[in-house]
Write a protein that holds these residues in place. Sequence first.
Motif, PDB file in Angstrom:
ATOM      1  N   ASP A   1      37.841  36.261  48.111  1.00  0.00           N
ATOM      2  CA  ASP A   1      36.630  36.795  49.203  1.00  0.00           C
ATOM      3  C   ASP A   1      37.235  37.383  50.454  1.00  0.00           C
ATOM      4  O   ASP A   1      36.516  36.652  51.331  1.00  0.00           O
ATOM      5  CB  ASP A   1      35.854  35.470  49.197  1.00  0.00           C
ATOM      6  CG  ASP A   1      36.290  34.430  49.941  1.00  0.00           C
ATOM      7  OD1 ASP A   1      37.704  34.379  49.689  1.00  0.00           O
ATOM      8  OD2 ASP A   1      35.865  33.497  50.607  1.00  0.00           O
TER       9      ASP A   1
ATOM     10  N   LEU B   1      30.822  37.549  46.940  1.00  0.00           N
ATOM     11  CA  LEU B   1      29.681  38.064  46.280  1.00  0.00           C
ATOM     12  C   LEU B   1      28.433  37.026  45.890  1.00  0.00           C
ATOM     13  O   LEU B   1      27.388  37.145  46.045  1.00  0.00           O
ATOM     14  CB  LEU B   1      30.216  38.621  44.760  1.00  0.00           C
ATOM     15  CG  LEU B   1      31.005  39.927  44.784  1.00  0.00           C
ATOM     16  CD1 LEU B   1      31.460  39.968  43.439  1.00  0.00           C
ATOM     17  CD2 LEU B   1      30.475  40.830  45.210  1.00  0.00           C
TER      18      LEU B   1
ATOM     19  N   GLY C   1      34.570  35.959  44.494  1.00  0.00           N
ATOM     20  CA  GLY C   1      34.827  36.960  45.423  1.00  0.00           C
ATOM     21  C   GLY C   1      34.821  38.451  44.808  1.00  0.00           C
ATOM     22  O   GLY C   1      34.653  38.353  43.581  1.00  0.00           O
ATOM     23  N   TRP C   2      35.155  39.289  45.489  1.00  0.00           N
ATOM     24  CA  TRP C   2      34.830  40.875  45.240  1.00  0.00           C
ATOM     25  C   TRP C   2      36.360  41.242  44.685  1.00  0.00           C
ATOM     26  O   TRP C   2      36.243  42.270  44.081  1.00  0.00           O
ATOM     27  CB  TRP C   2      34.277  41.673  46.232  1.00  0.00           C
ATOM     28  CG  TRP C   2      35.252  41.696  47.534  1.00  0.00           C
ATOM     29  CD1 TRP C   2      35.309  40.914  48.590  1.00  0.00           C
ATOM     30  CD2 TRP C   2      36.122  42.660  47.713  1.00  0.00           C
ATOM     31  NE1 TRP C   2      36.356  41.382  49.367  1.00  0.00           N
ATOM     32  CE2 TRP C   2      36.926  42.368  49.042  1.00  0.00           C
ATOM     33  CE3 TRP C   2      36.710  43.823  47.210  1.00  0.00           C
ATOM     34  CZ2 TRP C   2      37.645  43.257  49.549  1.00  0.00           C
ATOM     35  CZ3 TRP C   2      37.567  44.725  47.483  1.00  0.00           C
ATOM     36  CH2 TRP C   2      38.029  44.505  48.695  1.00  0.00           C
TER      37      TRP C   2
END
Length: 442
Positions: A41, A46, A59-60
């Motif tokens: 993240d 997200l 996380g992205w």
Amino acid sequence: MIQLGQILFILSVLVILHELGHYVAAKIFKVRIEKFYLFMDAGFALVKKKIGETEWGIGWLPIGGYVKLSGMIDESMDTEQMKTPPQPWEFRSKPAWQRLIIMLGGIIVNIILAWFIYTVVYSTYGQKYISTERIQENGLVFGEVGQKAGFRNGDKIMEVDGKFQPNFNRMALDVLLGDNVQVERDNKKVNLVLTDEMKAEIIGKEGKQFMGPRWVNVKIDSIFPDSNAKKAALKIGDNIVGINGIKVTYFDQFGDELAKHKNDSVMLDVNRNQQVIQIKALVTKDGTLGFKQKTKALKDDYLVNNQLTVGEAIPAAVKESWSLLVYNVKHFKLILRPKTEAYKHVKSPVGIARALPDEWNWEFIWNFTALFSIGLAFMNLLPIPGLDGGHSLFIIAEMITGRRLSEKAAGYVQTVGMIILLSLMALTFGKDIYQLVADKFF
């Protein structure tokens, strides 16, 4: 999109269960877990939701995940809490043996996961592999680089470093990862030693495809439109048994003989409907006629499928998991030898995803997940700061010497480790993304 879906599914399963190993071990020893994240993240998450003392999130950046433990400098690089006195619920307050178990929790889960998956796969789908013995019944055919390394068409690989490999796909890896290869050539044993430079050329130009089955009979399966084969009135099903009076038994012999007559005409001996006729044909400048050879399907003709009971599958799964761990060690040693240039072919999740099939296949996905799980376990065992192995190494040193690394030094070590890891990730991701773009637009 299917390839993307597969890699995200596989990564999600592996990361969640790996981090769950740390989480459960920490809970057992009453360490407070501040965060549990699937994927990183960096900057933002997200999805996130706090339940009790733990923030759960996604996380992205799909390069892993983490469990943030109170009182530990980890991927989050949070050093603020380390300035306060140690608390009973913090990681740093626990005995070294407990901290070591927590650090190894994820690796243990990865190994158990591979055992479990292979047990289920072997007892349902079966234990499948391409038979080395069957595929090299007529010997093997080698590419230009393989022949340059000392192999000859018709060779049968008997041993690599003193061992016979029944799985042909593994045999190719054994040759690239091994040192001494023994082949049978004209009923004699010949020993070959592959240098690092030879391996670099094989890996860079041909990879595992540098050797394959030697197809017997030059039988036409399809003819290309407007080709010289079409103009010569060759037909599907024709079996070419000679060129200019020279007998050709194998397709590689046929190709070698054609190459001697580029841009020239040849007289073909063709077996058609059990009768040998002669047909004149013009060879192209590339040394071809323009037809496709009829070959066997590897998965149909050379596949071994051992149907195992659960009792048989369990030890087979353990053996397979151990074998994969050994392959990871050998592969890592190959990467560390610069002359092999194997480091150039390390793949990120982007590169791995591109190698996945275009259709969803659960058998393949579970086999790949198990293989990847062992790879993840090995990677985390490496004594690199920032990885589980790096943390474990310092804890083991503490257990031996009785002295703990200072928190300031631990912070520096973690920073160096994260810089190394992020740099390696940037290089592998950058290489694979560049290749993806190049393949699409150039």
